[in-house]
Structure formats: C-alpha cells, structure tokens
Design a protein around this motif. Structure first.
Motif, mmCIF file in Angstrom:
data_model
loop_
_atom_site.group_PDB
_atom_site.id
_atom_site.type_symbol
_atom_site.label_atom_id
_atom_site.label_comp_id
_atom_site.label_asym_id
_atom_site.label_seq_id
_atom_site.Cartn_x
_atom_site.Cartn_y
_atom_site.Cartn_z
ATOM 1 N N ARG A 1 7.608 0.389 -1.176
ATOM 2 C CA ARG A 1 7.183 -0.531 -2.229
ATOM 3 C C ARG A 1 8.226 -0.659 -3.324
ATOM 4 N NH1 ARG A 1 0.656 0.347 -3.094
ATOM 5 N NH2 ARG A 1 0.079 0.124 -0.902
ATOM 6 N N THR B 1 0.811 -0.874 3.584
ATOM 7 C CA THR B 1 2.085 -1.372 3.061
ATOM 8 C C THR B 1 2.919 -1.912 4.212
ATOM 9 O OG1 THR B 1 2.058 0.298 1.297
ATOM 10 C CG2 THR B 1 4.179 -0.768 1.787
ATOM 11 N N ALA C 1 1.994 8.693 1.940
ATOM 12 C CA ALA C 1 2.015 8.133 0.585
ATOM 13 C C ALA C 1 3.440 8.068 0.035
ATOM 14 C CB ALA C 1 1.126 8.969 -0.331
ATOM 15 N N GLU D 1 -8.034 -3.111 -0.109
ATOM 16 C CA GLU D 1 -7.443 -2.980 -1.440
ATOM 17 C C GLU D 1 -6.005 -2.461 -1.364
ATOM 18 O OE1 GLU D 1 -9.964 -0.532 -3.802
ATOM 19 O OE2 GLU D 1 -11.640 -1.947 -3.760
ATOM 20 N N ARG D 2 -5.222 -2.864 -2.365
ATOM 21 C CA ARG D 2 -3.824 -2.443 -2.525
ATOM 22 C C ARG D 2 -2.989 -2.736 -1.264
ATOM 23 N NH1 ARG D 2 -2.412 3.146 -4.602
ATOM 24 N NH2 ARG D 2 -0.490 1.980 -5.043
ATOM 25 N N SER E 1 -6.475 2.481 7.409
ATOM 26 C CA SER E 1 -6.110 2.684 6.010
ATOM 27 C C SER E 1 -4.943 3.657 5.897
ATOM 28 C CB SER E 1 -7.309 3.219 5.228
ATOM 29 O OG SER E 1 -8.352 2.262 5.182
ATOM 30 N N ASP E 2 -4.236 3.567 4.761
ATOM 31 C CA ASP E 2 -3.096 4.447 4.489
ATOM 32 C C ASP E 2 -2.069 4.372 5.613
ATOM 33 O OD1 ASP E 2 -4.128 5.711 1.983
ATOM 34 O OD2 ASP E 2 -5.712 6.334 3.347
ATOM 35 N N TRP F 1 0.038 -4.450 0.416
ATOM 36 C CA TRP F 1 1.369 -4.914 0.047
ATOM 37 C C TRP F 1 2.008 -5.578 1.259
ATOM 38 C CZ3 TRP F 1 4.994 -3.171 -4.128
ATOM 39 C CH2 TRP F 1 4.294 -2.699 -5.245
ATOM 40 N N GLU G 1 5.407 4.648 -1.057
ATOM 41 C CA GLU G 1 5.969 4.470 -2.402
ATOM 42 C C GLU G 1 7.434 4.055 -2.341
ATOM 43 O OE1 GLU G 1 5.709 4.066 -6.413
ATOM 44 O OE2 GLU G 1 4.087 4.488 -4.993
ATOM 45 N N ASP H 1 -7.525 -0.199 3.654
ATOM 46 C CA ASP H 1 -7.012 -0.058 2.294
ATOM 47 C C ASP H 1 -5.633 0.614 2.299
ATOM 48 O OD1 ASP H 1 -9.419 -1.080 1.286
ATOM 49 O OD2 ASP H 1 -10.331 0.917 1.194
ATOM 50 N N ARG H 2 -4.848 0.238 1.288
ATOM 51 C CA ARG H 2 -3.543 0.881 1.029
ATOM 52 C C ARG H 2 -2.601 0.753 2.245
ATOM 53 N NH1 ARG H 2 -7.659 3.638 -0.584
ATOM 54 N NH2 ARG H 2 -7.637 4.908 1.305
#
Length: 339
Positions: free
Chosen positions: A162, A84, A155, A58-59, A98-99, A61, A159, A81-82
C-alpha cells in the motif's frame, strides 16, 4: 472522493458503503458492484460488474491499472475484508478471502478460491478453479505454495504494498479521439497517434493505445478490454477482425490475426506474428519474432502449443466477441448519458 467514471449496467449503479478514501484518475466502477467502507482505488483501477455482481469488503485497496471483473454467464467476484491488490493485476470471476495480499502483475482466473491470510507473489497466475489454502505464500504459474505465513506477516506485506502504491506517479489525462459512430471508446481510455478502429470495435476502460511511432490498426468487431496497453516502437500493430484482447494484456509491434483470443495478462513481444484463429492462454508470453500457427491453443512462458482449437473453444471465442459488441453499444449510450 468518487471514481472518475461510474456507469450503470442494465439500470443498476454501484453501491458504496461510504465514500472511498481515494479514487485516482481514470478509476471506473460499473454495474452491480458493492464496495465496502474505506476503499482505495488507484489510477485506472477498474471494477466492472456487467452480468454478475462484484462484492468487496472493507478496506479494499485496488492498485493502479488493476482490474476486477466477472464471467458474464457463470461467476461473480467476491473479496473479503482487508484485501490489497497491487499494480496491473486482474481478479476475475473468483472468490478471495479476508486479509489477502495480491501483489503486482498477478492474474486470478475464473472459479478460483483464495483462502484467508494468503499472499500471492508478483507475477503469479492462479489457474481456473484452483483452491489456495489459507495461511500460505503462493507463487509461480500455476500458483503453488511457497511457505507458511502468519497474519502479522500478511499485514506487513499489505502495508508495504500500500505504501508503494501511494507513491505511484499520476496517469496522464485521456485525449479526445474521433471514431465511427459504431465504435465504443471509453472516456478513460487514452489513444495517441495513428489509431484506426474498424466498425463495431470497442476500446474499454483505462486502455492505453500509443501509436506515436508506428500505427495501430484494429479490425471490425474486435474488443480490447480494460487496462490493456498497446505501444508501438517500430512497424506498428495490426489486429484482425472479431478478435478479443483480454484485460491487462501488453502488446508491442506485432500482427494478430482474425478470430483470435489473447488471454488475460498475456504479453505479445515485438515481431510476434499470430495467425488467424489462435487462443493465447491467460498469463502467456511470446518470444520476439515468434510465429503462432492458427488452429491451436497456445500457452506458457514462452508460448507453446497446448492443444487444438476445438469446436467448443471456437464457439466460446465467438460468444465473447458477440457479447462485447453488445457491451460496446450499451456503454456508448450509458457514457453519453453520464456526461
């Protein structure tokens, strides 16, 4: 919103958990790809699962001109997940936790494993089978740990990345290009000027070949893979037959011989002359005017001889050419059926 181009591979179409939040111009998803909810795919983002599967959580990018691919006979790609991914990066046949933040111009190679809560800095190359431990910032070529980072720091980096991708100017629309019926040119590729493609050649998804100054000549059965940019500003580019130009390669006015492999994310500087039967490693760069002698594996920044091009490497290079000739035939049919 759906990707600009969705194609099956061996009858299997991509599977989306939900409609992506955003899909930019030239975005392409192919084959056995499973895409989690709230995905964001930038202009010319390519996810290609042709031979092994790609699964992203999920999420996810994916930045403009970035590529997610597999190793046909050995490795799929899995992202948690997450995750980027920035601009012009390649996530290839690896496992990503993830992350995770993968910044601009990063190359992650086959069999690598990336832990949770990791930042990979811009311009980094993660070598094959490398293992990046959770909770660190990594950089360099090969990737090495720089410092610890906590989840709040990851995180924040995600951000910022993104937000910067959301402001990226849109890519120009592809232009029609006539070619021999044995040639495959992806609908999302952009060819301008005097581009000549030999029989059986392939120009894959979101490539940009700009020959408005000097010509670009591509030999028979040569494949130019996703998101590669070839741009002439002088005498032009000539590429021999049976050569592979990997994902997200940058080529300026130069000569590249027959039966070569230019690795993922490599950069070929103006005036470079690459002899026949050269392998240039992923992430490598050449100096302007450099001569790469045949029969060797070259790598580094700038490129230097790393060893002989032995029988095993030559056989691998030949298999890639054969595989992409087959891909070209299959994609030519699939693209026509999708129109």
């Amino acid at each position: 919103m759906s990707p600009d181009l969705i194609l099956p591979y061996e009858g299997v179409l991509p599977d989306f958990a939900s409609r992506p939040v955003w899909c930019g111009r030239g975005s392409t998803v192919i084959g056995a790809a499973r895409i989690g909810a709230q995905a964001w795919i930038g202009d010319d983002g390519v996810i290609r699962a042709d031979g092994q599967s790609v699964t992203v959580g999920e999420r996810f990018w994916l930045g403009p001109r970035s590529t997610v691919h597999i190793a046909t006979f050995t490795h799929g790609t899995v992202c948690g997940d997450r995750v980027t991914v920035g601009r012009n990066s390649v996530v290839h046949a690896c496992t990503v936790g993830s992350d995770v933040v993968i910044e601009d111009d990063v190359v992650i190679l086959d069999g690598a494993t990336i832990g949770d809560g990791v930042v990979i800095e811009a311009g980094t190359t993660v070598f094959p089978r490398a293992s990046l431990e959770s909770g660190f910032v990594y950089g360099g070529s090969p990737a090495k740990s720089r410092r610890p980072i906590d989840r709040a720091g990851v995180a924040e980096r995600a951000e910022r990345l993104r937000e910067s991708m959301s402001d990226n100017p849109p890519s120009p629309a592809p232009e029609p290009h006539e070619a021999d019926e044995t040639v495959f040119v992806a609908r999302t590729a952009r060819l301008r000027g005097r581009v000549g493609l030999g029989a059986g050649a392939s120009v894959l998804f979101s490539c940009a070949l700009d020959a408005e100054v000097g010509p670009i000549v591509v030999g028979a059965d040569t494949n130019i893979q996703d998101n590669t940019v070839i741009r002439t500003r002088g005498e032009g580019v000539v590429i021999g037959r049976d050569t592979t130009i990997g994902h997200n390669v940058r080529v300026s006015d130069s000569r590249i011989g027959a039966r070569c492999l230019i690795g993922i994310g490599a950069a070929v500087a103006p005036g470079t002359v690459i002899a026949d039967e050269v392998m240039l490693a992923a992430g490598a760069t050449t100096d302007p005017g450099q001569l790469l002698e045949g029969g060797h594996l070259w790598g580094g920044r700038p490129a230097r001889i790393l060893g002989p091009l032995d029988a095993e490497k030559r056989a691998m290079m030949a298999r890639i050419v054969e595989g992409y000739c087959r891909h070209g035939r299959e994609y030519r049919v699939a693209q026509v059926e999708a129109e």
